[in-house]
Scaffold this motif. Sequence first.
Motif, short mmCIF file in Angstrom:
data_model
loop_
_atom_site.label_atom_id
_atom_site.label_comp_id
_atom_site.label_asym_id
_atom_site.label_seq_id
_atom_site.Cartn_x
_atom_site.Cartn_y
_atom_site.Cartn_z
N VAL A 173 4.68 5.05 -1.23
CA VAL A 173 4.39 3.65 -1.57
C VAL A 173 3.31 3.14 -0.63
N ALA A 174 2.25 2.54 -1.18
CA ALA A 174 1.18 2.00 -0.32
C ALA A 174 0.35 0.99 -1.10
N SER A 175 -0.13 -0.01 -0.39
CA SER A 175 -1.11 -0.92 -0.96
C SER A 175 -2.47 -0.23 -1.00
N GLY A 176 -3.40 -0.80 -1.75
CA GLY A 176 -4.71 -0.17 -1.85
C GLY A 176 -5.82 -1.18 -2.05
N SER A 177 -6.94 -0.90 -1.44
CA SER A 177 -8.17 -1.67 -1.66
C SER A 177 -9.23 -0.70 -2.18
N THR A 178 -9.66 0.22 -1.33
CA THR A 178 -10.54 1.28 -1.81
C THR A 178 -9.78 2.26 -2.70
N GLY A 179 -8.49 2.42 -2.42
CA GLY A 179 -7.67 3.37 -3.16
C GLY A 179 -7.57 4.73 -2.52
N GLY A 180 -8.24 4.93 -1.39
CA GLY A 180 -8.26 6.25 -0.77
C GLY A 180 -6.89 6.74 -0.34
N THR A 181 -6.12 5.89 0.33
CA THR A 181 -4.82 6.31 0.85
C THR A 181 -3.86 6.67 -0.28
N ILE A 182 -3.69 5.77 -1.24
CA ILE A 182 -2.73 6.01 -2.32
C ILE A 182 -3.18 7.19 -3.18
N SER A 183 -4.48 7.30 -3.45
CA SER A 183 -4.97 8.36 -4.34
C SER A 183 -4.88 9.73 -3.70
N GLY A 184 -5.43 9.88 -2.50
CA GLY A 184 -5.46 11.18 -1.85
C GLY A 184 -4.10 11.67 -1.43
N THR A 185 -3.29 10.76 -0.83
CA THR A 185 -1.95 11.15 -0.38
C THR A 185 -1.06 11.49 -1.55
N SER A 186 -1.11 10.66 -2.60
CA SER A 186 -0.27 10.91 -3.78
C SER A 186 -0.66 12.22 -4.46
N ARG A 187 -1.94 12.48 -4.55
CA ARG A 187 -2.39 13.71 -5.20
C ARG A 187 -1.86 14.93 -4.45
N PHE A 188 -1.89 14.88 -3.12
CA PHE A 188 -1.39 16.03 -2.37
C PHE A 188 0.12 16.18 -2.56
N PRO A 194 5.57 17.66 -8.34
CA PRO A 194 5.11 16.70 -9.35
C PRO A 194 6.06 15.54 -9.60
N SER A 195 7.31 15.66 -9.18
CA SER A 195 8.26 14.58 -9.43
C SER A 195 8.18 13.47 -8.39
N VAL A 196 7.38 13.64 -7.34
CA VAL A 196 7.20 12.56 -6.37
C VAL A 196 6.60 11.35 -7.08
N THR A 197 7.19 10.19 -6.87
CA THR A 197 6.73 8.96 -7.50
C THR A 197 5.73 8.26 -6.58
N SER A 198 4.63 7.79 -7.16
CA SER A 198 3.60 7.08 -6.41
C SER A 198 3.55 5.63 -6.88
N VAL A 199 3.69 4.70 -5.94
CA VAL A 199 3.70 3.28 -6.27
C VAL A 199 2.63 2.55 -5.46
N VAL A 278 5.85 -1.96 3.62
CA VAL A 278 7.28 -1.82 3.88
C VAL A 278 8.08 -2.66 2.89
N TRP A 279 7.61 -3.85 2.57
CA TRP A 279 8.28 -4.66 1.55
C TRP A 279 8.38 -3.87 0.25
N GLY A 280 7.28 -3.25 -0.17
CA GLY A 280 7.29 -2.45 -1.39
C GLY A 280 8.22 -1.24 -1.28
N ALA A 281 8.21 -0.60 -0.12
CA ALA A 281 9.08 0.56 0.08
C ALA A 281 10.55 0.16 -0.06
N VAL A 282 10.89 -1.02 0.43
CA VAL A 282 12.26 -1.51 0.30
C VAL A 282 12.62 -1.73 -1.17
N GLN A 283 11.70 -2.33 -1.94
CA GLN A 283 11.98 -2.56 -3.36
C GLN A 283 12.19 -1.23 -4.09
N VAL A 284 11.32 -0.25 -3.80
CA VAL A 284 11.45 1.06 -4.44
C VAL A 284 12.76 1.72 -4.01
#
Length: 332
Positions: A173-188, A194-199, A278-284
């Motif tokens: 779970v991560a916020s994004g502006s450029t999208g680098g963190t969520i995109s690269g980390t989730s892809r790895f 493949p069942s890892v959920t990306s939010v 962290v707020w998002g991680a709690v919701q998930v």
Amino acid sequence: MNIQSSIGRTPLIELRSFDVPADVRIFAKAEFMNPGGSIKDRIVRYIIGDAERRGLLGPGATIVENTSGNTGAAIAMLAAARGYRAILTMPDKVSKEKQDALRAMGAEVVVCPASAPPGSPQHYVTRARSIHAGTPGSFMLDQYDNPLNAEAHFRSTGPEIWDALGPSVTAFVASGSTGGTISGTSRFLKSKNPSVTSVLLDPAGSIYHRYFHDGVVDPAQIAPYFVEGAGEDHLAQCMDFSVVDDVIRFTDADAFATCRHLAQREGLLCGGTSGANVWGAVQVARSLKQPATVVTVLPDSGNKYISKIYNPDWLARNGFGTGEIRTLEPTL
């Protein structure tokens, strides 16, 4: 050992003070422990290293970039260490602490109105491109549209999380502006399981939530918000929605209340995007069947925001209380 060799390999901290199911664990990667103070050290080292190898960045050259502060801090740090000049543009909502830190390391800071619409001459992205075009021999990281941004996280952040937690990882779970963190980390992580959920977490006033759910960029939804380093008023090419499973909207109040919780209950003084994450991680976490492991990142330290989100007078002037974290109905 030089400054860049200490980037990465940040610790994962288990957060234990939040009301989540007993067998659901939340881990946060302490990216504020990078030498430049944020997760952006990773992408700046990676992109500058690539540019040097390809001959795009020569001795004494000028690095130009638009930034909400943390990328700028990493650029200023590595530019000082490697003998480059740095010119950084940023919106005027960026905290004074961030601006002063960049200037202290020798960078030139160009402050632009946050209200400037995308594409206008005074928008901080347009201004950076203009400076780059007018500065012979300069190099621009182009963090919003450069695929190396996400690749840096694919090669560092994602592997570090997997090495530490392995197949127990259920969601990232991560916020994004450029999208680098969520995109690269989730892809790895998805390449390993493949069942890892990306939010992705998106602030109210940004375009990503509506775009993900409806395929629409609605300029009427663009509105000011206080959290720095999350959300955007234009689509960044670095953002890869193909590896994102859901986008949840958060508010400034959600992020700032969680920052105070982290400081007072976990001993972690973090920035606004850390609070949002962290707020998002709690919701998930609350929506998952147990056992499960939710991972997020703490992009930077709260030391950069003492005058804002940890200042009672600033909070009061801007209508923020000190209440508990507001819950969100699970969307997964």
